[in-house]
Design an enzyme around this catalytic site. Structure first.
Site, PDB file in Angstrom:
ATOM      1  N   CYS A 176       0.825  -1.198   0.000  1.00  0.00           N
ATOM      2  CA  CYS A 176       0.000   0.000   0.000  1.00  0.00           C
ATOM      3  C   CYS A 176       0.864   1.256   0.000  1.00  0.00           C
ATOM      4  CB  CYS A 176      -0.960  -0.002   1.191  1.00  0.00           C
ATOM      5  SG  CYS A 176      -0.145  -0.098   2.796  1.00  0.00           S
ATOM      6  N   HIS A 210      -1.662   1.175   7.481  1.00  0.00           N
ATOM      7  CA  HIS A 210      -2.140   1.119   6.095  1.00  0.00           C
ATOM      8  C   HIS A 210      -2.064   2.522   5.508  1.00  0.00           C
ATOM      9  CE1 HIS A 210      -4.400  -0.023   2.603  1.00  0.00           C
ATOM     10  NE2 HIS A 210      -5.425   0.752   2.901  1.00  0.00           N
TER      11      HIS A 210
END
Length: 1005
Positions: free
Chosen positions: A454, A826
């Site tokens: 990510c 994230h």
């Protein structure tokens, strides 16, 4: 007597007369009656009971038969012989079929009349054989219920030993055919009653004959694991589960999950059908067995089955929450399935659209248990949103609907997640197939997460949304070469033109990943961005130098070899040699033109007032946090001296390399902050970065003129403003006590517009900003002799040759980090298409050297402009494979709504200023393009080929799903797919390359 009774019941006399005569006949039973008369009466009453024309005749038959059997039992026993019973069960009676429930009722009544008679024992072996035969013929639920009643009252008629095992197995298999086509409530209740009666019979047999239990359960599993497409077992089997002793769960589940003969497809079917049992009303312990099987499969690492079943059945389980009678058991199973599915938010996101309607229904249905149930459900939702933070567009409505309900604390959430996690992990665990059919409504393309990538996906998306940079990249003619820029150009082309909803950037990851980044581990996105830009810059420098020195350049081969050699060397600094071949003719690379700026550092000795100044390039400004939460108008010397961070100084794993004093005291050790409005803004942090600093005590400056350490004043000023200003917020501080990097969760305001103070030299200092950049192209920031320039001692001369300008910028994109530490979490990003002509066109605003504050960037005028503009501009939220519409308000409030989600990397686009040249848009054939450049043939061919491949994949997937549906297999994930990681997931290995699923603090999704 039988003739009188037969004539009487068929006569037209009033019922009162008939009943009086029948009473006389019944009283005559007490007297002595011949054998012949008894047999005649028994035959007559049997015919009346089974074939009576009306209820009166059937009632008369029952009453008379019961009266004579009581006083003449031996005669009745001789009438109700084996031949009679066998004839009734095999041939029926008259017009009645042998399967007619009336036959079984008659048998039951007759056996009750002989309950204490030895004749029953004589009939038992015959009945044992016959009931087994009947069960093997798969009778209807009504017939089975009649048989169950007979066998419950007369257990001696139940088959024994081997026949008993066979009977139980066949009865279980008959259960599988108990389908109910009824729709009326009365019929449904009758059906449930019949099924319950048969299950009670089995329970009694299992208790009396324990040896029949295990074969019965094996038959249950054989039925529910069948992959025969023509057979779908009834959920009535759920009724049997409640009668299985709970102490057998461990042994049975272990036996099932470790049996090598049980194929995955069969186990998948069995689990799916057990989950279907949750729909059966009044069945106890179904949820217990489902969860036990789920845990057993996790223990033997059958993760493919768990993933397939969860994604296939999670919505069905959720739908059971709408029905109060099965709601509680369904919630238990739903909680376990969601809380254990911790490698990807895919399962939770399948039910997210249904949460708000269910909450509203529970609030309004008025049932006494709904409030308690709603509290349990809200706690589950909070746990899931904590686990899968980073999706504000999905969770805003949910938070609004449950805002009045209590929220569990962080410790409880972590405990619940740890208790539910699948404890054993493997790289093949997250093998979910990305189920896509086309792009989202945004028209944008997502990027498949390839396992903790990510960080890369968020950076690629913000670079793609840097409109002018993207247009320059797409306009380059790089045919035949294999450079990183070519890979980026191809990736941008796919993002713009592919038909896929999400593209797999695997090839770009392989060539752009820094050598020290561990594959599959979470990394710092700002470090990756800095490395990527440096690599692109060095490649272009090498290629330009090659074109100048080589008389016959071979771009397809020689450049590739040279670039490989350059890639193996340490990354050099931004300035490049003048190159007439380079674009724009100023010798600067594309990265320099788009992201390159220059920073001047001036140090004045406070003893002799001599001034030393040097300039160095930067691609981003690394902004430390102020020691105070209030706006930094002038930091103290003590704090500033320990918090200065160079413009190109890298952050390792998201953490500042400076000491802990570079951040607000105590902020780094805090795990969660109360939701408050931001007291700091990005311009505040830039002000703090550029504020003057006193060098003293241990940080004293060595003055060459004084030849000793002296107190000095250090001032940093931007002298060349980049087209795209990258701001990195140093949110990770090093805690020397615990030896860990901690995240600063301060909410930083992000203005839509801001201004950057720029020092503009007079004629004597520098003719223009571009000339300054060109003249220093041979400098290196690591070489003090090249960059350190001794200026005049007279400070007045230095001040008089410069003035301050305010360069306007407009927000282009933001990378958000969701998580509690630099080693986990994230990344996702917000972005919009912004070029240099968007927003307002500003005019130069001269300032004095001391007036370097950015306060004007947050004035009411600019905020009003921002509010007016952002409503008309489209913002996008890029979250790996998922792309959705959003707005600027969502970006501004993301930290207030989700305290773990904080802005990390900001990109601002410089706006056109009257009287200054602009770098907006690439130049093709001497003219500047204001729109997207035409797609080159090589790129068009690659996209066309991939789009055809995508259509073929869609067709194959459709065929595979049809085939799997036919074979009743739930596994729909082909192995070997490039894009086989769950969408929206960073992979299974946990943040930082370790931790696994049982370490929630390091979990990365």
């Amino acid at each position: 007597m039988d003739k009188i009774l037969e004539a009487l019941v068929s006569s037209s006399h009033p019922l009162t007369v008939k009943r009086a005569i029948v009473k006389k006949v019944m009283e005559a039973a007490e007297k002595e009656v011949t054998e012949e008369q008894c047999q005649a009466l028994y035959h007559l009453t049997t015919r009346l009971i089974l074939l009576g024309e009306d209820a009166f005749q059937r009632q008369v038959g029952l009453q008379v038969q019961e009266a004579y059997a009581r006083y003449h039992r031996d005669e009745f026993a001789r009438f109700f012989s084996k031949e009679c019973v066998l004839g009734l069960l095999q041939q029926g009676y008259g017009s009645l079929d042998c399967r007619d429930p009336a036959i079984l009722d008659f048998l039951h009544g007759s056996l009750r009349l002989l309950i204490s008679c030895p004749a029953v024992l004589e009939l038992a072996p015959l009945l044992q054989t016959e009931v087994l035969r009947i069960i093997c013929e798969r009778p209807e639920p009504a017939t089975c219920a009649k048989l169950a009643t007979i066998l419950t009252d007369f257990p001696q008629c139940v088959p024994r030993e081997k026949a008993g095992v066979l009977f139980c197995q066949q009865l279980v298999r008959t259960f599988a055919y108990f389908h109910c086509p009824a729709t009326e409530e009365r019929e449904l209740r009758e059906y449930v009653t019949q099924v319950t009666r048969v299950s009670v019979l089995l329970q009694g047999i299992w208790k009396a004959e324990p040896a029949t239990l295990l074969p019965s359960l094996q038959e249950v599993f054989a039925i529910i694991s069948s992959t025969d497409p023509s057979f779908e077992p009834s959920i009535a089997l759920a009724c049997l589960v409640q009668h299985i002793p709970l102490q057998m769960i461990t042994v049975l589940i272990k036996s099932l999950t470790t049996d090598q003969n049980v194929k995955d497809a069969s186990m998948t079917q069995a689990l799916c059908r057990m989950i279907d049992w949750l729909s059966w009303p009044l069945a106890n312990h179904v949820d217990t067995w489902v969860i036990a099987l789920l845990k057993g499969l996790a223990a033997v690492q059958k993760f493919t089955i768990l993933i397939d079943v969860t994604l296939l059945k999670i919505e069905q389980v959720f739908n059971r929450l709408w029905y109060p009678i099965v709601r509680q058991g369904a919630l238990v199973v739903l909680s376990h399935m969601l809380l254990s599915f911790q490698h990807s938010p895919e399962a939770f996101h399948l039910v997210v659209p249904h949460i708000v309607p269910l909450v509203k229904s529970l609030k309004n249905d008025g049932l006494p248990n709904s409030k308690t149930f709603l509290l349990q459900f809200a706690e589950l939702v909070h746990c899931m949103m904590y686990q899968y933070s980073g999706f504000p567009d999905l969770y805003d409505n949910i938070l609004e609907s449950i805002k009045e309900l209590p929220k569990p604390n962080e410790e409880k959430i972590k405990f619940v997640l740890n208790q539910s996690a699948w404890t054993s992990q493997s790289n093949s665990f997250a093998s979910g197939l990305l189920k896509i059919t086309g792009k989202s409504e945004t028209g944008k393309t997502g990027l498949v997460n390839l396992g903790n990538t990510c960080y890369m996906n968020s950076i690629i998306q913000i670079l793609f949304m840097a409109t002018d940079f993207r247009r320059h990249v797409m306009s380059l003619h790089l045919n035949g070469c294999n450079t990183l820029m070519k890979k980026l150009q191809l990736l941008f082309a796919f993002l713009a033109h592919t038909q896929r909803a999400a593209y797999s950037p695997r090839s770009f990851l392989e060539v752009s990943r820094p050598p020290w980044f561990t594959a599959g581990s979470q990394q710092d996105c700002s470090e990756y961005l800095r490395f990527l830009l440096d690599r692109l810059h060095e490649e272009e420098k090498t290629l330009s130098a090659l074109q100048v020195t080589s008389p016959k350049p071979e771009p397809a081969t020689t450049s590739a070899e040279t670039l490989q050699a350059a890639a193996s060397q340490p990354v050099a600094d931004m300035p490049s040699h003048p190159d007439p071949v380079a674009a724009n003719g100023d010798g600067r690379t594309l990265v320099e033109r788009m992201f390159g700026g220059r920073l001047s550092t001036a140090i004045r000795c406070l003893q002799c007032h001599s001034l030393s100044e040097k300039e160095e390039p930067f691609t981003d400004l690394s902004l430390a946090f102020c020691p105070s939460m209030s706006k930094c108008h002038g930091p103290t010397d003590e704090h500033k001296s320990s918090s200065s961070v160079g413009p190109c100084q890298g952050a390792v794993n998201g953490g500042s390399e400076s000491s802990e004093g570079s951040v607000k005291e105590g902020a780094g050790t805090r795990m969660e902050r109360p939701v408050v409005e931001p007291t700091l803004s990005a311009p505040d942090l830039v002000d703090y970065f550029l504020a003057p600093e006193i060098l003293e005590n241990e940080n004293c400056y060595f003055c060459e003129r004084c030849a000793s350490l002296q107190r000095a004043k250090k001032v940093m000023q931007v002298v060349v403003a980049p087209e795209y200003l990258i701001l990195t917020l140093l949110r990770f501080s090093y805690d020397a006590t615990c030896h860990v990097r901690r995240k600063i969760l301060d909410n930083v305001g992000i203005p839509l517009h801001m201004s950057l103070p720029l020092r503009q030299y007079g004629i004597s200092a520098s003719s223009s900003s571009s000339a300054a950049a060109t003249s220093s192209s041979s400098d290196s920031p690591d070489s003090g002799e090249n960059l350190a320039k001794k200026l005049k001692i007279n400070s007045e001369t230095h001040d008089s040759d410069s003035e301050m300008l305010s360069v306007p910028y407009v927000l282009s994109s933001v990378v958000v980090h969701s998580g509690m530490s630099s080693e986990s979490g994230h990344y996702y990003s917000y972005g919009r298409n912004v070029s240099s002509t968007d927003g307002y066109v500003a005019h130069p605003c001269p300032k004095t050297l001391e007036s370097s504050s950015l306060s004007e960037s947050s004035t009411d005028t600019h905020e009003e402009m921002g509010c007016a503009e952002h409503k008309s501009m489209d913002w996008f939220l890029f979250n790996d494979s998922r792309v959705s519409f959003t707005n600027f308000e969502s970006l501004q409030n993301v930290t207030s709504r989700f305290p773990k989600d904080t802005a990390y990397v900001l990109i601002y686009r410089k706006q056109e200023v009257s009287g200054q040249p602009s770098n907006s848009g690439p130049v093709v054939n001497g003219s500047r393009l204001s729109g997207e450049p035409p797609l080159q043939k090589e790129l068009m061919d690659a996209i066309t080929k991939d789009n055809k491949l995508f259509l073929q994949e869609q067709e194959l997937n459709a065929r595979a799903r049809a085939l799997q549906a036919t074979s009743a297999s739930c596994s729909f994930r082909p192995n070997g797919s490039d894009d086989n990681d769950p969408p929206g997931s960073c992979g299974p290995s946990g943040g930082g390359g370790g931790g696994g699923f049982n370490t929630i603090s390091r979990l990365v999704f």
